[in-house]
Every structure is written in C-alpha cells, then in structure tokens.
Motif scaffolding. Sequence first.
Motif, short mmCIF file in Angstrom:
data_model
loop_
_atom_site.label_atom_id
_atom_site.label_comp_id
_atom_site.label_asym_id
_atom_site.label_seq_id
_atom_site.Cartn_x
_atom_site.Cartn_y
_atom_site.Cartn_z
N CYS A 22 2.20 7.58 -4.53
CA CYS A 22 2.30 6.22 -4.01
C CYS A 22 1.90 5.26 -5.13
O CYS A 22 0.79 5.35 -5.65
CB CYS A 22 1.37 6.03 -2.82
SG CYS A 22 1.72 7.12 -1.42
N CYS A 23 2.77 4.36 -5.48
CA CYS A 23 2.52 3.43 -6.57
C CYS A 23 2.34 2.02 -6.03
O CYS A 23 3.22 1.52 -5.32
CB CYS A 23 3.67 3.47 -7.58
SG CYS A 23 3.42 2.40 -9.01
N SER A 24 1.22 1.40 -6.33
CA SER A 24 0.82 0.05 -5.92
C SER A 24 0.09 0.03 -4.58
O SER A 24 -0.32 -1.03 -4.12
CB SER A 24 2.00 -0.93 -5.87
OG SER A 24 2.79 -0.75 -4.71
N TYR A 25 -0.10 1.18 -3.96
CA TYR A 25 -0.81 1.26 -2.69
C TYR A 25 -1.32 2.68 -2.48
O TYR A 25 -0.98 3.60 -3.24
CB TYR A 25 0.10 0.86 -1.53
CG TYR A 25 1.20 1.87 -1.25
CD1 TYR A 25 1.17 2.69 -0.14
CD2 TYR A 25 2.29 2.01 -2.11
CE1 TYR A 25 2.17 3.61 0.13
CE2 TYR A 25 3.30 2.92 -1.87
CZ TYR A 25 3.24 3.72 -0.76
OH TYR A 25 4.23 4.63 -0.52
N THR A 26 -2.15 2.86 -1.44
CA THR A 26 -2.62 4.20 -1.12
C THR A 26 -2.69 4.35 0.39
O THR A 26 -2.50 3.38 1.14
CB THR A 26 -3.99 4.47 -1.77
OG1 THR A 26 -4.31 5.86 -1.63
CG2 THR A 26 -5.08 3.63 -1.13
N ASN A 27 -2.97 5.56 0.85
CA ASN A 27 -2.89 5.87 2.27
C ASN A 27 -4.21 5.54 2.98
O ASN A 27 -4.84 6.39 3.60
CB ASN A 27 -2.54 7.35 2.44
CG ASN A 27 -2.12 7.69 3.86
OD1 ASN A 27 -1.27 7.02 4.43
ND2 ASN A 27 -2.72 8.72 4.42
N HIS A 28 -4.62 4.28 2.90
CA HIS A 28 -5.94 3.87 3.38
C HIS A 28 -6.13 4.07 4.88
O HIS A 28 -7.22 4.42 5.33
CB HIS A 28 -6.17 2.39 3.02
CG HIS A 28 -7.52 1.89 3.34
ND1 HIS A 28 -8.59 2.01 2.48
CD2 HIS A 28 -8.02 1.27 4.45
CE1 HIS A 28 -9.67 1.49 3.04
NE2 HIS A 28 -9.36 1.03 4.22
N PHE A 29 -5.09 3.83 5.67
CA PHE A 29 -5.22 3.87 7.12
C PHE A 29 -4.66 5.13 7.76
O PHE A 29 -4.72 5.27 8.99
CB PHE A 29 -4.52 2.65 7.73
CG PHE A 29 -5.13 1.33 7.31
CD1 PHE A 29 -6.30 0.89 7.88
CD2 PHE A 29 -4.51 0.56 6.34
CE1 PHE A 29 -6.86 -0.33 7.49
CE2 PHE A 29 -5.06 -0.67 5.96
CZ PHE A 29 -6.24 -1.10 6.53
N SER B 289 -2.25 -2.86 6.27
CA SER B 289 -1.54 -2.90 5.01
C SER B 289 -2.35 -3.74 4.02
O SER B 289 -3.53 -4.02 4.23
CB SER B 289 -0.14 -3.47 5.22
OG SER B 289 0.65 -3.33 4.06
N ILE B 290 -1.68 -4.15 2.95
CA ILE B 290 -2.33 -4.90 1.88
C ILE B 290 -2.96 -6.18 2.41
O ILE B 290 -4.03 -6.60 1.96
CB ILE B 290 -1.30 -5.19 0.76
CG1 ILE B 290 -1.96 -5.87 -0.42
CG2 ILE B 290 -0.15 -6.04 1.27
CD1 ILE B 290 -1.02 -6.05 -1.58
N GLY C 152 5.63 0.63 -3.27
CA GLY C 152 5.54 -0.17 -2.05
C GLY C 152 5.77 0.74 -0.85
O GLY C 152 6.63 1.62 -0.88
N GLY C 153 4.99 0.55 0.18
CA GLY C 153 5.17 1.40 1.35
C GLY C 153 4.03 1.24 2.34
O GLY C 153 3.14 0.41 2.18
N ARG C 154 4.09 2.05 3.40
CA ARG C 154 3.07 1.99 4.44
C ARG C 154 1.74 2.56 3.95
O ARG C 154 1.72 3.38 3.03
CB ARG C 154 3.54 2.80 5.65
CG ARG C 154 4.71 2.20 6.37
CD ARG C 154 5.24 3.10 7.50
NE ARG C 154 4.36 4.16 7.88
CZ ARG C 154 4.75 5.44 8.00
NH1 ARG C 154 6.00 5.78 7.74
NH2 ARG C 154 3.90 6.36 8.40
N PHE C 155 0.68 2.14 4.59
CA PHE C 155 -0.66 2.61 4.24
C PHE C 155 -1.18 3.62 5.25
O PHE C 155 -2.38 3.92 5.29
CB PHE C 155 -1.65 1.42 4.21
CG PHE C 155 -1.52 0.52 3.01
CD1 PHE C 155 -0.35 -0.16 2.73
CD2 PHE C 155 -2.59 0.35 2.16
CE1 PHE C 155 -0.24 -1.01 1.64
CE2 PHE C 155 -2.50 -0.50 1.06
CZ PHE C 155 -1.32 -1.18 0.81
N ASP C 156 -0.29 4.17 6.09
CA ASP C 156 -0.75 5.01 7.19
C ASP C 156 0.09 6.28 7.35
O ASP C 156 0.54 6.62 8.44
CB ASP C 156 -0.75 4.22 8.50
CG ASP C 156 0.63 3.67 8.86
OD1 ASP C 156 1.57 3.74 8.03
OD2 ASP C 156 0.79 3.18 10.00
#
Length: 338
Positions: free
Chosen positions: A141-148, A193-194, A122-126
């Motif tokens: 990063c688990c459950s998310y990625t650095n999309h932004f 974010s998500i 869990g965390g920021r996407f940026d």
Amino acid sequence: MTIKDVAAYCGVSVSTVSRALNGHPDVSEDMRNKVLEAARALRYVPNRSARDLAMNQSDTIGLVVRGGTNPFFTPIEHAIEHEAELRGYGIVPRQLSSAGDEIGEAAELARTKRLKGVMLLGGRFDYSTEDAQSIGVPFVCCSYTNHFGDLPKDAYSSVSINDKAEAYKAARALIDAGHTRIACLLSATDDQSISQLRYDGYCQALEDAGIPLDRSLVLKTNGFLMSSAYEKVKEAIEAGLDFTAIFSIADTLAIAAMKAIFDTGATVPDDYSVIAIDGIEMSQYTVPTLTTLCQPQETMGQEAVRLLVDVLEGKSKNEHVRLKTTQRSGGTVGSARR
C-alpha cells in the motif's frame, strides 16, 4: 545518460552495472545499492525496448491507482515507474476513480497478467484478510496503510506518513502562531480514511494546547472537490463564523479555501492563516505560496518498489515504512491578530 555513464560514475564495468540493475545474485547488496543510487542521480533510464524482448510476464508488477486524477499521485507514479525500471521490472498500470474498487482490480490484474506483485497507490484503510487473499500475490500500500482494518501486518507492506502525527504538527504550527480559533477543512470526521486520521491529529493538538473543540469550525466537504471546499469556506466567512486560521487536510482544499477568502474581500495571512498537508506542485504557485507539510513523494514511490521487490526476491519479509514531512514555510501563516 547511458549505462556506460553509470558504470564510469561508479568506477565499475558495464556488465556489473547491468547485473546490479537486473538483480543478479552475484552482485553484492552494497554494489547494487551504489549502482541504483548512481542511476537515480544521473537520471538514467534503461533501454526499455531491449529489456522487454527478454522479459516475460513474470517480470511485471501491477500499479493500481485509486483516484487517478489526484495531482498528489503523479510524482509518486513517475518514481515508481523509474525505480521499477532500474530494478528490472515492468509496470502494468490501471487508473480508477476515487470510488473504484482497487482490491477487485488488483485481483483481476494479477490473475490475467500473471503478475508477481501489485502496488496500490491510494486506497481504503480497512482491508480484511479476505481482501488480501483475493489479490493472491504480494502487495504494498503506497501513501496509506491498513489503519482501520483487521489485516495482519505481516500480510502486506506499506509506505506512508503518519497522518495523525503530521496533522498534529500542522495544527500545532497555527497554535504556536497564536491562533486559538482554528477551522478544520476536511472531507469527513468518521470515514475511516485519511480525513479521519488527520482530523484526529487536529483534535489532539487542540486538546494538548487546552483549546476546546468547536464543532462549528469543522468544515466538512464530503469529498475532495475544490468547489465544495470553496463553498464551505465562503459560506463560513459570510455567515460571520469566528475563526482566524484554517487547517486543511489537503493542499487542493487549501487552495480552494484561499480563493474563497480572496473572493470575500479578506486576505491571507492578514485576515486568515492557512496550512495544509501534501506539498503538491501547484501549491508552490499560489499567492502567497501555500504553507504546507510536504510529503516526500519521490521517496515514497521508490520505497514502495523496494518493499515489494525485496519480498518478491526473498530478501525480506513485509515491512511498514513511515516517512516524515518537511514544512514548506510559504507565506500563508501569520500571527493571530484578533
């Protein structure tokens, strides 16, 4: 189960199993994978106290959980801890609130505990390059990625679902059931974010089906509190808002929505259909059972450990893994009747 049981299951010696679990270079990758799979299948847990006597601080990795009360994270944490044990690493955990600074916590943890690497659940996407440099050790990063963010892909690893694509699938399931007035229950549409990613998937599904976006059907909770989701849905129904289905970006919000529907005298799915994404345990016990796209939580945790350990042991460079959801049919999606 003991290490002898794992050895018997694999048809090899106890020493081979021990070397495989502890990452010794004289064990082939095929044998190591065979032993790890057997250990998982048998639910083998290594003798932690004995291992800890020989383990120094450089054999530990950090696990920083942002939003520690989120029920979605619990099975992932368990999988991470078990997989790390199998691979010979100890875990130093830290729990933060949903508004916590996971980067700052990871950086301090890595420095004070002399960690080899860090997993962020869990965390920021940026994230920025400066964020990665402040941590100072490999991280995943688990459950998310650095999309932004502008962090280069080769600077970190990640494991997650494709949030936009999976939200598209969820909204499409409602459209295929005949629904055209579909509300979207989410935190925000522009929070990087998500919530934003899943909103984008919802919008794309409507556009592809030729359904105009009605912004009055976008129900924003400004967070993930079930109480907020309950109030938003209850207000929408009592105000006479015209919709026949709800796409919720999270199971917890969907469960609150179902309660709101019930309390207004309506039923699911006869009056309103509901679909979500996550697959948390409690959503199996709603009445009716929530229809949702289940994320492979155990696999997600295992993959996070594999990605980090492979980088730490020089077996691979940073990677980005995208997992698929599986739809639990449940009983909350029916055909549109009005």
